[in-house]
Design an enzyme around this catalytic site. Structure first.
Site, PDB file in Angstrom:
ATOM      1  N   ASP A  78      10.108  79.172  30.643  1.00  0.00           N
ATOM      2  CA  ASP A  78      10.453  78.284  30.206  1.00  0.00           C
ATOM      3  C   ASP A  78       9.582  76.775  30.208  1.00  0.00           C
ATOM      4  O   ASP A  78       9.825  75.749  31.064  1.00  0.00           O
ATOM      5  CB  ASP A  78      11.834  77.819  31.281  1.00  0.00           C
ATOM      6  CG  ASP A  78      12.801  76.457  31.066  1.00  0.00           C
ATOM      7  OD1 ASP A  78      12.723  76.536  29.626  1.00  0.00           O
ATOM      8  OD2 ASP A  78      13.259  75.961  31.789  1.00  0.00           O
ATOM      9  N   LEU A  79       9.017  76.924  29.113  1.00  0.00           N
ATOM     10  CA  LEU A  79       7.967  75.611  28.842  1.00  0.00           C
ATOM     11  C   LEU A  79       8.511  74.535  28.050  1.00  0.00           C
ATOM     12  O   LEU A  79       7.919  73.424  27.784  1.00  0.00           O
ATOM     13  CB  LEU A  79       6.693  76.212  28.353  1.00  0.00           C
ATOM     14  CG  LEU A  79       5.955  77.328  29.424  1.00  0.00           C
ATOM     15  CD1 LEU A  79       4.746  77.585  28.492  1.00  0.00           C
ATOM     16  CD2 LEU A  79       5.800  76.758  30.618  1.00  0.00           C
ATOM     17  N   LYS A  80       9.838  74.780  27.589  1.00  0.00           N
ATOM     18  CA  LYS A  80      10.254  73.570  26.746  1.00  0.00           C
ATOM     19  C   LYS A  80       9.336  73.187  25.598  1.00  0.00           C
ATOM     20  O   LYS A  80       9.086  72.003  25.775  1.00  0.00           O
ATOM     21  CB  LYS A  80      10.876  72.597  27.464  1.00  0.00           C
ATOM     22  CG  LYS A  80      12.052  73.110  28.704  1.00  0.00           C
ATOM     23  CD  LYS A  80      12.443  71.840  29.478  1.00  0.00           C
ATOM     24  CE  LYS A  80      13.722  72.431  30.471  1.00  0.00           C
ATOM     25  NZ  LYS A  80      12.959  73.402  31.475  1.00  0.00           N
TER      26      LYS A  80
ATOM     27  N   ASP B 132       6.483  69.781  20.347  1.00  0.00           N
ATOM     28  CA  ASP B 132       5.110  69.371  19.797  1.00  0.00           C
ATOM     29  C   ASP B 132       5.286  69.524  18.420  1.00  0.00           C
ATOM     30  O   ASP B 132       6.385  69.489  17.754  1.00  0.00           O
ATOM     31  CB  ASP B 132       4.126  70.461  20.349  1.00  0.00           C
ATOM     32  CG  ASP B 132       2.755  69.672  20.426  1.00  0.00           C
ATOM     33  OD1 ASP B 132       2.236  68.699  19.405  1.00  0.00           O
ATOM     34  OD2 ASP B 132       2.047  69.824  21.547  1.00  0.00           O
ATOM     35  N   ILE B 133       4.228  68.997  17.509  1.00  0.00           N
ATOM     36  CA  ILE B 133       4.378  69.322  16.117  1.00  0.00           C
ATOM     37  C   ILE B 133       4.568  70.690  15.714  1.00  0.00           C
ATOM     38  O   ILE B 133       4.064  71.403  16.377  1.00  0.00           O
ATOM     39  CB  ILE B 133       2.891  68.781  15.499  1.00  0.00           C
ATOM     40  CG1 ILE B 133       1.825  69.534  15.966  1.00  0.00           C
ATOM     41  CG2 ILE B 133       2.780  67.121  15.673  1.00  0.00           C
ATOM     42  CD1 ILE B 133       0.464  69.100  15.428  1.00  0.00           C
ATOM     43  N   PRO B 134       5.115  70.973  14.606  1.00  0.00           N
ATOM     44  CA  PRO B 134       5.417  72.347  14.369  1.00  0.00           C
ATOM     45  C   PRO B 134       4.392  73.357  14.122  1.00  0.00           C
ATOM     46  O   PRO B 134       4.493  74.482  14.849  1.00  0.00           O
ATOM     47  CB  PRO B 134       5.889  72.282  12.840  1.00  0.00           C
ATOM     48  CG  PRO B 134       6.349  70.943  12.820  1.00  0.00           C
ATOM     49  CD  PRO B 134       5.677  70.298  13.611  1.00  0.00           C
TER      50      PRO B 134
END
Length: 206
Positions: free
Chosen positions: A56-58, A61-63
């Site tokens: 679970d790092l959620k 960021d940019i695509p």
């Protein structure tokens, strides 16, 4: 069904608990253990009996980076990963593209619900509910597997059941009655647990 979160535990402590309960729960969720141990944490928990490991790092960021991070997590053997709904459509699509077919992507829509926080930030509750609904519709339209919500957010979302169709609903703040969880800022109405596909627990087991 239960997802156990190994917050604040060492690798050895987590492995010992998974050895005891791995077959009795749906999944084990880790975050800081992955930061410390990387893919080895996933391998060890599966060796100890974890059926499903959720890292679970959620991702937010940019695509391009979201895709690369999701792909790296995919190669680690994680069964579930997460991305934050605030990252937007292109980022979530990119993260989903980094996974293999059998792996799942959850979108977290955890938003501030505590009354003191709302007052300090001058945000209205209906604004939070509207944002949670927008993230949920976005996640459903992209085709992710589930959304991670606080109980308050979920109760608000359940007013419009059509927007939840096809999504697993994971509630992240349901706690056992009779214990002191004053360090948690979200509330935990039992009614939300009844609406959820999975509930996340931690302190109660560990």
């Amino acid at each position: 069904r239960i997802i156990w979160t190994a917050d604040g535990l060492s690798m050895d402590q987590t492995a010992d608990i998974v050895n005891e309960i791995g077959s009795k729960i749906y999944a084990v969720r880790i975050n800081q253990l992955y930061d410390l141990w990387g893919p080895a944490s996933v391998r060890r928990l599966k060796e100890k009996g974890a059926q499903i490991v959720w890292v679970d790092l959620k991702i937010h960021d940019i695509p391009k980076v979201a895709y690369l991070r999701a792909k790296a997590l995919s190669e680690s053997g994680a069964d579930i990963i997460s991305a934050h709904g605030a990252g937007g459509r292109e980022m979530i699509i990119a993260a989903k593209a980094g996974l293999k077919k059998h792996q799942q992507l959850y979108v977290t829509i955890l938003l501030p619900c505590h009354e003191e926080t709302l007052q300090m930030t001058r945000v209205q509750r209906d604004e939070i509910d509207a944002k949670a609904l927008n993230y949920t519709i976005l996640a459903r339209n992209i085709g992710v597997d589930g959304i991670v919500s606080s109980s308050k957010n979920l109760i608000a979302l359940c007013d419009d059941v059509m927007n939840l169709r096809g999504l697993d609903l994971i509630v992240d703040d349901i706690f056992t009655m009779g214990k002191d969880f004053s360090h948690h800022k979200r509330v935990n109405p039992i009614s939300a647990a009844k609406k959820a596909t999975f509930v996340v627990v931690g302190d109660e087991i560990s």
